[in-house]
Write an enzyme that holds these catalytic residues in place. Structure first.
Site, PDB file in Angstrom:
ATOM      1  CE  LYS A 187      23.336  39.889  34.798  1.00 22.85           C
ATOM      2  NZ  LYS A 187      22.402  40.682  35.627  1.00 22.85           N
TER       3      LYS A 187
HETATM    4  C1  LIG Z   1      23.247  41.427  36.971  1.00 25.27           C
HETATM    5  C2  LIG Z   1      24.403  42.319  37.146  1.00 25.27           C
HETATM    6  C3  LIG Z   1      25.136  42.390  38.337  1.00 25.27           C
HETATM    7  C4  LIG Z   1      24.721  41.726  39.613  1.00 25.27           C
HETATM    8  O1  LIG Z   1      24.407  40.428  39.542  1.00 25.27           O
HETATM    9  P1  LIG Z   1      23.420  39.784  40.649  1.00 25.27           P
HETATM   10  O2  LIG Z   1      23.560  38.339  40.372  1.00 25.27           O
HETATM   11  O3  LIG Z   1      22.048  40.317  40.371  1.00 25.27           O
HETATM   12  O4  LIG Z   1      23.914  40.168  41.990  1.00 25.27           O
HETATM   13  C5  LIG Z   1      26.255  43.183  38.385  1.00 25.27           C
HETATM   14  N1  LIG Z   1      26.647  43.910  37.331  1.00 25.27           N
HETATM   15  C6  LIG Z   1      25.970  43.896  36.173  1.00 25.27           C
HETATM   16  C7  LIG Z   1      26.476  44.702  35.031  1.00 25.27           C
HETATM   17  C8  LIG Z   1      24.815  43.117  36.049  1.00 25.27           C
HETATM   18  O5  LIG Z   1      24.140  43.141  34.899  1.00 25.27           O
END
Ligand SMILES: *Cc1c(COP(=O)(O)O)cnc(C)c1O
Length: 385
Positions: A187
């Protein structure tokens, strides 16, 4: 094909600066390595970032959504409306709390849930909406909350990809109902693994704190009680320190990503890929954090599968990713009655999307090389008939 051998360009690359690495070393030496002062500082700075709203940090952006649903009172017998074009965790957490996911197709331009189709999916059982801001592009927040208000629905925003994005200049998280962020390594802002929940008031924040760690409340020196069924979702101070280093650079990260996205649009303009019908994202350089730059392949005009297209990119030292297949076609969801043809736009995009390299530290020349590679592949394997 390749002139001189370039170094491989991944589609994403985390950037942890030296100051953060030193900060982590200090935390490791401090004697307090799990949830503590760094976590508290991370929550305080996250709260300041979203205009002072209460924030609780967690060890993933998946558990934040699940706890967001629990705080909103979503459970067995309830329906939650979301999009099939997301990471599977969005729908999984709806199942996890005992509720039923109801999918609404995407708008092929924004690739987000089509709000004009949302109202017809509402039933007396609908309790909440979980919009997803794919690639970091928010939906029309005015329209979303107008619908939510009119039908008295809670909103748990899956803003996992939208940290640093805004809507008409107001930051995602600073507005809205319950907002969930992820700080997974890929992210824009990262704590390696992690997440945060933006809440409406201190009561919700207190409930979030309980759900995060076994439902426990401590009082005095020796008092302890457990009054809700919580889990084990707390963020370590090591991770929180990584998150702090990243969070403090949000503005710069977002600006660099916007600049790279601009370069992509410039490079694609008038080229073979666009002429063949390669689909580009919506151009937005004010509200969008450009978590990803995704193209949609015109597979009917290519003598290549998507996997072969990605292999061609790899031969040119370009990494790529898929975000995501339409999730209603996964076995778990097919078993619940979902099948091909139900959400045609999500299915088409799910089968044709390719995520291109985009991360701070990438050069303008990298962008040119990616687009030149795509134009070459389209010239070589494309047909307009
Ligand atoms: C990354 C992501 C998640 C989940 O996040 P984690 O920290 O990996 O559990 C949920 N929804 C979307 C759209 C994502 O890109």
């Amino acid at each position: 094909m390749t002139e001189t051998k370039r170094p491989f360009l991944p589609f994403v690359k985390p950037d942890i600066d030296e100051e953060t690495i030193q900060g982590v070393v200090e935390v490791l030496r401090s004697g307090w390595i799990t949830t503590g002062p760094q976590n508290q500082q991370f929550e305080a700075e996250l709260s300041a970032f979203v205009g002072g709203r209460p924030v609780r940090a967690f060890n993933s952006g998946t558990c934040t959504m699940e706890i967001g649903l629990r705080i909103a009172g979503v459970g067995a017998g309830d329906e939650v409306i979301t999009t099939p074009m997301t990471w599977v965790s969005t729908a999984n957490v709806i199942l996890e709390v005992g509720a039923t996911p109801v999918f609404v197709d995407i708008d092929p331009a924004t690739r987000n849930i089509d709000l004009s189709l949302l109202e017809r999916a509402i039933t007396p059982k609908t309790k909440a909406i979980m919009p997803v801001y794919l690639a970091g592009l928010p939906v029309d927040m005015d329209k979303l909350y107008e619908i939510a208000r009119a039908h008295e629905l809670r909103v748990i925003e899956d803003a996992a990809q939208a940290f640093g994005s805004s809507w008409n200049g107001k930051r995602i998280g600073a507005i809205g109902d319950i907002v969930s962020f992820s700080f997974h390594a890929n992210k824009n802002v990262t704590s390696i693994e992690g997440g945060a929940l933006v809440l409406n008031d201190e009561d919700e924040a207190e409930l979030a704190r309980k759900y995060r760690l076994q439902g426990i409340t401590r009082t005095g020196f020796d008092g302890m009680d457990c009054d809700v069924l919580g889990g084990k979702y707390n963020l370590t101070d090591v991770a929180a320190r990584v998150g702090l280093g990243s969070l403090r650079k949000t503005e710069a990260i977002t600006e660099q990503r916007r600049q790279l996205a601009r370069l992509y649009f410039d490079a694609f303009e008038g080229g073979a890929a666009v002429k063949l019908g390669v689909g580009l994202p919506v151009e937005n350089f004010t509200d969008h954090n450009w978590h990803m730059f995704q193209i949609a392949l015109p597979l009917d005009k290519l003598r290549l599968t998507r996997a072969e297209f990605m292999a061609q990119l790899k031969e040119r030292q370009v990494g790529s990713g898929i975000h995501y297949p339409a999730l209603h076609l996964f076995t778990l969801y097919r078993a619940r009655g979902f099948k091909e043809g139900m959400f045609p736009h999500a299915e088409r995009y799910g089968a044709s999307n390719v995520t291109l390299p985009l991360f701070p530290g990438m050069s303008a020349e990298d962008v040119t090389h990616v687009v030149k590679s795509i134009d070459e592949i389209c010239e070589q394997f494309g047909h307009n008939g």
